[in-house]
Design an enzyme around this catalytic site. Structure first.
Site, PDB file in Angstrom:
ATOM      1  N   CYS A  88       0.812  -1.226   0.000  1.00 22.33           N
ATOM      2  CA  CYS A  88       0.000   0.000   0.000  1.00 22.33           C
ATOM      3  C   CYS A  88       0.845   1.277   0.000  1.00 22.33           C
ATOM      4  O   CYS A  88       0.315   2.357  -0.252  1.00 22.33           O
ATOM      5  CB  CYS A  88      -0.933   0.008   1.201  1.00 22.33           C
ATOM      6  SG  CYS A  88      -1.927  -1.484   1.339  1.00 22.33           S
ATOM      7  N   HIS A 377      -9.392   2.802  -1.621  1.00 22.44           N
ATOM      8  CA  HIS A 377      -7.979   2.430  -1.484  1.00 22.44           C
ATOM      9  C   HIS A 377      -7.547   1.445  -2.563  1.00 22.44           C
ATOM     10  O   HIS A 377      -7.465   0.242  -2.327  1.00 22.44           O
ATOM     11  CB  HIS A 377      -7.758   1.840  -0.087  1.00 22.44           C
ATOM     12  CG  HIS A 377      -6.387   1.309   0.155  1.00 22.44           C
ATOM     13  ND1 HIS A 377      -5.236   1.913  -0.343  1.00 22.44           N
ATOM     14  CD2 HIS A 377      -5.957   0.209   0.849  1.00 22.44           C
ATOM     15  CE1 HIS A 377      -4.181   1.217   0.039  1.00 22.44           C
ATOM     16  NE2 HIS A 377      -4.591   0.182   0.746  1.00 22.44           N
ATOM     17  N   CYS A 407       0.532   2.677   6.271  1.00 22.93           N
ATOM     18  CA  CYS A 407       0.880   1.317   6.684  1.00 22.93           C
ATOM     19  C   CYS A 407       0.771   0.395   5.475  1.00 22.93           C
ATOM     20  O   CYS A 407       0.049   0.690   4.519  1.00 22.93           O
ATOM     21  CB  CYS A 407      -0.055   0.847   7.796  1.00 22.93           C
ATOM     22  SG  CYS A 407      -1.805   0.858   7.328  1.00 22.93           S
TER      23      CYS A 407
END
Length: 420
Positions: A88, A377, A407
């Site tokens: 990510c 996301h 994160c």
């Protein structure tokens, strides 16, 4: 060292997977974003110093993903491109890498970015079938081929779907976060409240036209589709747990990010080159840090940014409170709340190398235009989405300092400081 200028970013609207962008590839989405930057900043026919891009859920045939995206644009084909992967944090990491090269004078311009889609997901053969097919291709005689074909079983034909689980634990990110919120005593009500605020901030930003120059309409979609301006605390409270069905779960589809398709890209330059091109500078990339945690042996999977921020603050002689904006990626509302609570904990901060707690932040400065729970996301696209959004906030303020924290899977974290 040269100053690293953030010139501007563009993205396509983020949408819920398996809907509007069904069967559209990462390469198509990200190339579209790149061409948007090319048009906006007059880059057609120009050779950039470097382009770094990434995607998590990519086809095996896209082994030269970034370079192929570049060749699909109006940039000078002499512009190089390379691919990056840090879950990510991918597109934040591409920005950091390129920023370092700009800072040391190797290049003057660069584009960073990322893309991800669950709607064009690459399916894999079972490994046993892959081996058999490879052997079949190499077989020299008909009898050898027949023997290999006869060895194929129905179970070999079952496809493998990519799964967002940690290979060393077999647990999903949501299941790991359930463990984290229990450890830190984060309630369902706190998580829902943060999710509600994320949606309200994003909806308000849309109403104010904040995203108008950050979004490129794509495939008939003109705005993010996950934001719920009509959600309420009551609606969020009515949702069932999504990862723990024992009755003790607190993570839901409402306070977690949904599977999302989308792409984003960011144009960077040295301060001097930006001035030569008459490009207004939104903000500067000042510093960055990465970290990892030992989640296999009990540390929280998504807690690595706590370490990265602590190191970065110490190196820059800053306190956690020395920021005007905090952009903390909302993989889950619970993960953000665990991070904030850890920074307030004296014993935990001692592990981070601080003699006292880092302390609390002003929550009114957190994800002020909406976070990932509301906006969505698409894994590798989130970093440059946050960077462009944050740089624009700083530009509108006229001055300020922003902390960005993301994160990632694998127990890692990527963080950065922007200033104007």
């Amino acid at each position: 060292m040269k100053k690293v200028a953030i010139i501007g970013g563009l993205r396509i609207p983020f949408v819920k997977s398996f809907k509007e962008y069904n069967h559209i590839s990462n390469q198509e989405m990200l190339t579209f974003c790149l061409n948007g930057l090319v048009e906006k900043y007059g880059l057609a026919g120009k050779r950039l110093g470097e382009v770094a891009l990434g995607a998590l859920l990519n086809r095996s045939t896209d082994w030269n993903f970034a370079r192929e995206c570049v060749l699909g644009t109006a940039l000078d084909p002499h512009t190089p491109g390379y691919s990056v992967l840090r879950a990510c944090g991918t597109s934040l990491d591409t920005t950091i890498q390129l920023g370092l090269r700009i800072a040391c004078g190797q290049i003057d311009t660069a584009i960073s970015g990322g893309s991800d889609t669950n709607s064009d997901i690459p399916l894999l053969f079972q490994q046993h079938l892959a081996w058999k097919l490879a052997d079949l291709r190499a077989a020299k005689t008909f009898s050898q081929r027949l023997k290999i074909i006869a060895s194929i079983r129905l179970k070999d034909l079952k496809p493998l779907y990519p799964s967002i689980v940690e290979p060393r634990t077999g647990l999903s990110m949501g299941q790991h976060t359930e463990k984290m919120v229990k450890e830190w005593g984060i309630t369902r009500e706190e998580q829902d409240a943060l999710a509600y605020r994320s949606h309200m901030n994003a909806a308000k930003a849309y109403g104010e036209g904040f995203f108008s120059d950050l979004l490129l309409p794509f495939k008939g979609v003109k705005k993010d589709t996950i934001i719920r301006a009509d959600t309420t605390p009551e609606k969020l409270a009515a949702l069932k747990p999504a990862f723990d069905f024992s009755g003790n779960g607190s993570l839901t589809a409402g306070n977690s990010t949904l599977y999302t398709d989308g792409a984003s890209a960011l144009l960077m330059a040295s301060e001097e080159y930006a001035q030569q091109q008459n490009w207004p500078v939104l903000a500067h990339l000042v510093d960055a840090e990465t970290a990892a945690v030992d989640y296999v042996n009990g540390e929280g999977l998504l807690m690595a940014p706590t370490y990265a921020v602590a190191r970065m603050l110490k190196r820059n002689h800053l306190k956690l409170q020395d920021f005007d904006i905090y952009e903390i990626h909302e993989a889950f509302s619970g993960q953000v709340l665990c991070t904030l609570k850890a920074w307030e904990d004296a014993a935990y901060c001692k592990k981070l190398g601080w003699e006292a707690p880092l302390g609390s932040i002003d929550r009114s400065k957190l994800n002020t235009k909406g976070g990932s729970v509301a906006i969505g996301h698409p894994f590798a696209a989130t970093g440059t989405r946050i960077l462009a959004q944050t740089a624009k906030i700083l530009q509108q303020r006229g001055s300020g300092r922003a902390l960005i924290s993301i994160c990632t899977a694998g127990g890692m974290g990527v963080v950065a400081i922007l200033e104007r």
